[in-house]
Enzyme design. Sequence first.
Site, mmCIF file in Angstrom:
data_model
loop_
_atom_site.group_PDB
_atom_site.id
_atom_site.type_symbol
_atom_site.label_atom_id
_atom_site.label_comp_id
_atom_site.label_asym_id
_atom_site.label_seq_id
_atom_site.Cartn_x
_atom_site.Cartn_y
_atom_site.Cartn_z
ATOM 1 N N GLY A 198 11.585 9.168 -32.149
ATOM 2 C CA GLY A 198 11.723 7.770 -31.741
ATOM 3 C C GLY A 198 13.185 7.389 -31.734
ATOM 4 O O GLY A 198 14.031 8.103 -32.268
ATOM 5 N N GLU A 199 13.455 6.259 -31.128
ATOM 6 C CA GLU A 199 14.854 5.850 -31.024
ATOM 7 C C GLU A 199 14.962 4.345 -30.893
ATOM 8 O O GLU A 199 14.099 3.697 -30.323
ATOM 9 C CB GLU A 199 15.470 6.514 -29.806
ATOM 10 C CG GLU A 199 16.922 6.188 -29.670
ATOM 11 C CD GLU A 199 17.653 7.320 -28.989
ATOM 12 O OE1 GLU A 199 18.831 7.142 -28.737
ATOM 13 O OE2 GLU A 199 17.043 8.355 -28.709
ATOM 14 N N GLY A 200 15.991 3.799 -31.443
ATOM 15 C CA GLY A 200 16.211 2.362 -31.336
ATOM 16 C C GLY A 200 17.680 2.092 -31.192
ATOM 17 O O GLY A 200 18.474 2.997 -30.946
ATOM 18 N N GLN A 201 18.024 0.820 -31.394
ATOM 19 C CA GLN A 201 19.405 0.447 -31.123
ATOM 20 C C GLN A 201 20.373 1.078 -32.104
ATOM 21 O O GLN A 201 21.495 1.407 -31.761
ATOM 22 C CB GLN A 201 19.527 -1.065 -31.193
ATOM 23 C CG GLN A 201 20.836 -1.513 -30.644
ATOM 24 C CD GLN A 201 20.911 -3.003 -30.588
ATOM 25 O OE1 GLN A 201 20.079 -3.707 -31.133
ATOM 26 N NE2 GLN A 201 21.919 -3.500 -29.915
ATOM 27 N N PHE A 202 19.913 1.264 -33.352
ATOM 28 C CA PHE A 202 20.866 1.722 -34.358
ATOM 29 C C PHE A 202 20.655 3.151 -34.807
ATOM 30 O O PHE A 202 21.294 3.603 -35.728
ATOM 31 C CB PHE A 202 20.859 0.771 -35.549
ATOM 32 C CG PHE A 202 21.471 -0.531 -35.178
ATOM 33 C CD1 PHE A 202 22.827 -0.606 -34.929
ATOM 34 C CD2 PHE A 202 20.707 -1.657 -34.998
ATOM 35 C CE1 PHE A 202 23.413 -1.795 -34.546
ATOM 36 C CE2 PHE A 202 21.280 -2.851 -34.608
ATOM 37 C CZ PHE A 202 22.640 -2.915 -34.384
ATOM 38 N N VAL A 236 14.921 8.736 -34.877
ATOM 39 C CA VAL A 236 14.091 9.452 -35.844
ATOM 40 C C VAL A 236 13.811 10.816 -35.241
ATOM 41 O O VAL A 236 13.381 10.921 -34.089
ATOM 42 C CB VAL A 236 12.768 8.709 -36.111
ATOM 43 C CG1 VAL A 236 11.970 9.439 -37.174
ATOM 44 C CG2 VAL A 236 13.026 7.287 -36.563
ATOM 45 N N ASP A 263 6.456 -7.190 -42.091
ATOM 46 C CA ASP A 263 6.156 -6.741 -40.717
ATOM 47 C C ASP A 263 4.979 -5.779 -40.724
ATOM 48 O O ASP A 263 5.026 -4.722 -40.110
ATOM 49 C CB ASP A 263 7.410 -6.099 -40.108
ATOM 50 C CG ASP A 263 7.292 -5.960 -38.594
ATOM 51 O OD1 ASP A 263 6.309 -6.494 -38.033
ATOM 52 O OD2 ASP A 263 8.152 -5.313 -37.989
HETATM 53 N N1 ADE Z 1 8.249 8.284 -36.586
HETATM 54 C C1 ADE Z 1 9.006 7.620 -37.443
HETATM 55 N N2 ADE Z 1 8.860 8.102 -38.691
HETATM 56 C C2 ADE Z 1 7.966 9.098 -38.616
HETATM 57 C C3 ADE Z 1 7.386 9.969 -39.556
HETATM 58 N N3 ADE Z 1 7.698 9.881 -40.854
HETATM 59 N N4 ADE Z 1 6.497 10.869 -39.138
HETATM 60 C C4 ADE Z 1 6.174 10.912 -37.830
HETATM 61 N N5 ADE Z 1 6.678 10.122 -36.888
HETATM 62 C C5 ADE Z 1 7.573 9.213 -37.279
#
Ligand code: ADE
Length: 813
Positions: A526-530, A533, A668
């Site tokens: 995953g990816e975001g502004q800062f 992952v 959240d």
């Molecule tokens: N995406 C963000 N954190 C994660 C995690 N711990 N395991 C799998 N996907 C993720």
Amino acid sequence: MKKIKGWVSRVNFTVSSHCRYPLGMEDGRIKDDALKASSQWHETTGPQYARLNREEGHGAWCPAAQPSVSQYLEVDLGRLTFLTVIGTQGRYIRNSGNEFAREYRVNYSRDGKLWKSWRNRQGNEIIEGNKDAYNSVIKDLRPPIVTRYVRLLPVTRLSTTICMRVELYGCSWDDGLISYSAPEGQRMQPPGYPIANLNDSTYDGVHERGKLFGGLGQLTDGVIGQDDFTRTHEYSVWPGYDYLGWKNDSLEHVEMEFVFDRQRNFTSMKVHSNNMFSRDVKIFSSVSCWFKPHFVWEAEPVEFRTVLDDRNPSARYVTVDLNHRTAKSLRCRFYFADVWMMFSEISFQSGNKHTHVQTKVQNSKKGKITSVTPDDGKTPILIGCLVTIILLLVIIIFLILWCQYVCKVLEKVRIQINDKHLIFLLDPQYQNPAVLRNKLPELSQSAEASACGGGYAEPDITQCTPHQCFHSNAPHYAETDIVRLQGVTGSNMYAVPALTVDSLTRKDISAAEFPRQQLIFREKLGEGQFGEVHLCEAEGLPEFLGEGSPLPDRDGHSVLVAVKQLRADATSQARNDFLKEIKIMSRLNDPNIIRLLCVCVSSDPLCMVTEYMENGDLNMFLSQREIESTLTHANNIPSVSLSDLLHMAVQISSGMKYLASLNFVHRDLATRNCLLDRRLTIKIADFGMSRNLYSSDYYRIQGRAVLPIRWMAWESILLGKFTTASDVWAFGVTLWEIFTLCKEQPYSLLSDEQVIENTGEFFRNQGRQIFLYAPPLCPPSLFELMMRCWSRDIPDRPTFEGLYQALKPHVNQ
Ligand code: ADE
């Protein structure tokens, strides 16, 4: 046209982060005659059926022979394109097909003649494809490709039939650059420093006798180098990776040639250069560029001298004015200002005119050539008209925005408070601001402004309009605010003093420092502004954590982990929040809360390492499933049972019970923030950084704060008050999401503004508020529980202990 999710709103250190538009396989903008294949199994599985999410013909492109014999699907994109992402799918055709490509390779050609093989930054050609015929798998191309023709070549080691559907993502390559040549980059081997290899490792042309020619590479991959050239944006690469660099001992200057797709009228060239003068690196001192419009080089160069800067060591774009010269090729000589010269990107800006007659006037004193363009007398009129139109448009836009702003201020929920209680001025008599001011004479403009000045004091909503209270004192958990687990002080969040970067030190963090070189990057999650992952292998983690430490599933002595990494250039606020999140997480220990395993905070980029949850987030998981039935069994449709859903609800309530026992407020809670492992154990997490994926779930206030309003209790929205009781409200909404299988956003028929209006109704509690409907799957007793979570009065809401006790028996039934 929707951009593909993922890195969407990342601040630009790569062009790939915003150049992610579907190029037209799915929606048909790429026509059938632009699709070719090496073979097809049958005419109903030809290349025209290789369109993602479409089920025409027999549902996909399937080659005739075994793919191991270099079968390919070819797409002509019609023009040079910056290709950043590929999505693939198998042949599903309402569950009657089950053929897909587990792996594939990509070949590409800019001219349709010379084909090149794509490799990732580690030199690997294979891209991981699909694991089943139904789901699409989206892969980032790192590096991206500049190309017009693309071939996808399925790879198989087994003799099974393979079928593919695809979408390509990217954007038009407007630079038109098709190749550059340059001297090969060199190695910097200074005593006492790591070796920096400044070569062009993704160059796709020819390397011969110390020169690169006929290709494109790192100077056009969209990745902008950092101030410290030894730092890189990529994992598992060497120091200096982002730059191409040369030393002045073997070269008098660096000569580069740029070839374009057609003749262009150049306005400027932008060269992103390093300027770390403490390491003998500086931007170039001057550059001379020659132009070749047709077959011969013009004698007159454009010369440009840079202003050298010994005070600011930041890497920067140097813009070289190219004076509207026309050419199809350019040759530029860059002169050294110090021992080293390093570039990470070069781009060109050109006008639309293909030819342009120019008169050149040499200005020898400045060493510059300025060009005077012949003027037919109409240009000033045209420019005047354009400027007037633009000004008018700006004024109109400004007026519209201003009207919207004023209308919102006047029409939104009007809150005033007297000594003891809130009065909602939703009554039509207060719609007129003049009446409002008569009614509350103390509410003068100046008082409004000063009372709403900000700071950490509890917002005094007697002293400002709802708009101002909502805006200026609004909870500052904007996109910059990654941490939303916060201690309950009984008061609202303004009472929590801000931890500063200085005040948060290593000793505040109880997680152990893991050697970052033992984290081996596998893929991006995953990816975001800062930040991002990543899925990583953590070598030696079991030994590192020691005996008795419960470990995630392991493979030999390495373990799969999720690594959340803060971008090196994140704001200090984001950095501070990241450290706060680490500090909080390192103190949490519960089977239903994501576990922090270790950290890398002794150097940048800051990383936190958590257990890896194979099944991703609960929202994604449920939205891809149906409720279990004979139909789902017969057709092999991914499904969940009612008892699975109840078990999920119990686990979330258990994790929240633990947080509540520590007086932590999550702020959240939602299915997007719950992760599932292989055995469907749920762990509550918080994704400040990957939030872009669900950005429509958040309401943005003046571009500053981002609020998950559809999950928020009325008192959180109106008073900025967050407590365990407001987490209970969010838990009710999370239950609702679970029992609608996340197929719909809460209050999907209401706009964000209407959700806020509805919040006023929740406060007034006069039966006009709109509740979420009872999901058809949801047992009535469970819906009653949800409704109690949304009680207007806090004491009427259940506790997490109560929720857990109420939900638990359902699972065993
Ligand atoms: N995406 C963000 N954190 C994660 C995690 N711990 N395991 C799998 N996907 C993720």
